[in-house]
Design a protein around this motif. Sequence first.
Motif, PDB file in Angstrom:
ATOM      1  N   VAL A 131       0.837  -1.192   0.000  1.00 57.92           N
ATOM      2  CA  VAL A 131       0.000   0.000   0.000  1.00 57.92           C
ATOM      3  C   VAL A 131       0.875   1.245   0.000  1.00 57.92           C
ATOM      4  O   VAL A 131       2.054   1.190   0.367  1.00 57.92           O
ATOM      5  N   ASP A 132       0.268   2.348  -0.387  1.00 57.16           N
ATOM      6  CA  ASP A 132       0.938   3.633  -0.271  1.00 57.16           C
ATOM      7  C   ASP A 132       1.199   3.925   1.200  1.00 57.16           C
ATOM      8  O   ASP A 132       0.490   3.427   2.087  1.00 57.16           O
ATOM      9  N   HIS A 133       2.184   4.761   1.433  1.00 62.51           N
ATOM     10  CA  HIS A 133       2.546   5.127   2.806  1.00 62.51           C
ATOM     11  C   HIS A 133       1.331   5.643   3.583  1.00 62.51           C
ATOM     12  O   HIS A 133       1.176   5.364   4.770  1.00 62.51           O
ATOM     13  N   SER A 134       0.460   6.354   2.903  1.00 66.39           N
ATOM     14  CA  SER A 134      -0.715   6.937   3.562  1.00 66.39           C
ATOM     15  C   SER A 134      -1.718   5.883   4.039  1.00 66.39           C
ATOM     16  O   SER A 134      -2.566   6.176   4.883  1.00 66.39           O
ATOM     17  N   ASP A 135      -1.636   4.657   3.531  1.00 66.26           N
ATOM     18  CA  ASP A 135      -2.580   3.599   3.917  1.00 66.26           C
ATOM     19  C   ASP A 135      -2.008   2.611   4.931  1.00 66.26           C
ATOM     20  O   ASP A 135      -2.687   1.652   5.312  1.00 66.26           O
ATOM     21  N   ILE A 136      -0.781   2.838   5.381  1.00 61.92           N
ATOM     22  CA  ILE A 136      -0.177   1.925   6.356  1.00 61.92           C
ATOM     23  C   ILE A 136      -0.988   1.900   7.650  1.00 61.92           C
ATOM     24  O   ILE A 136      -1.224   0.837   8.227  1.00 61.92           O
ATOM     25  N   SER A 137      -1.448   3.052   8.093  1.00 63.85           N
ATOM     26  CA  SER A 137      -2.243   3.088   9.326  1.00 63.85           C
ATOM     27  C   SER A 137      -3.578   2.366   9.138  1.00 63.85           C
ATOM     28  O   SER A 137      -4.087   1.753  10.079  1.00 63.85           O
ATOM     29  N   LEU A 138      -4.125   2.397   7.923  1.00 57.73           N
ATOM     30  CA  LEU A 138      -5.362   1.663   7.645  1.00 57.73           C
ATOM     31  C   LEU A 138      -5.127   0.161   7.792  1.00 57.73           C
ATOM     32  O   LEU A 138      -5.965  -0.555   8.353  1.00 57.73           O
ATOM     33  N   LYS A 139      -4.003  -0.325   7.298  1.00 60.31           N
ATOM     34  CA  LYS A 139      -3.670  -1.746   7.464  1.00 60.31           C
ATOM     35  C   LYS A 139      -3.656  -2.132   8.940  1.00 60.31           C
ATOM     36  O   LYS A 139      -4.253  -3.144   9.330  1.00 60.31           O
TER      37      LYS A 139
END
Length: 173
Positions: free
Chosen positions: A72-80
Amino acid sequence: MNDLIRDFIEKNVIDSLNNLIETSDFGEISKSATVVAGQFGSGFDISTEESVKKLINSFKKNLTLLIQKTWVDHSDISLKEEILVKLEKYCASIEDDKWAEVFSSFIKILDDVIYLMFGANAKNSDFAEYALRIDPEFGIFWWYVKSLPAKNDWSNEKNKAVMLIAMFFLANY
């Protein structure tokens, strides 16, 4: 979408899904769930607690791995990370037999995982058709998920059967 899905699955599966959503009779729920799950392969068995526990365990392991391995893009790491926490809570709830209480959470987890896998395409109105065309097996699974209501007032047993079908697919994906 309903016209397109008929190119990929038999009418009895569509009828069984409609029956599964509409009925409150547990015998009909079980029969319809078996037909729908049969679309995702053989071996769907919710007749014993042992088989259900094994399915839940496989689902949790496979979905966790899928989430962790999806780039994922860096911005979606917290979503993971957020999805992994939600998955843990969800699994703890169903292990306590609280299926009806967590149905909406389950649908949200699936939506979020699909977003991780496909990005913004997953939010497009034609995503279900796209999914059917690129991977019919996955597309059928997504058709199934999107056929379910976002919220329901079903019995615990019906929620269990409906969620176990999706788990069966994801445990074997």
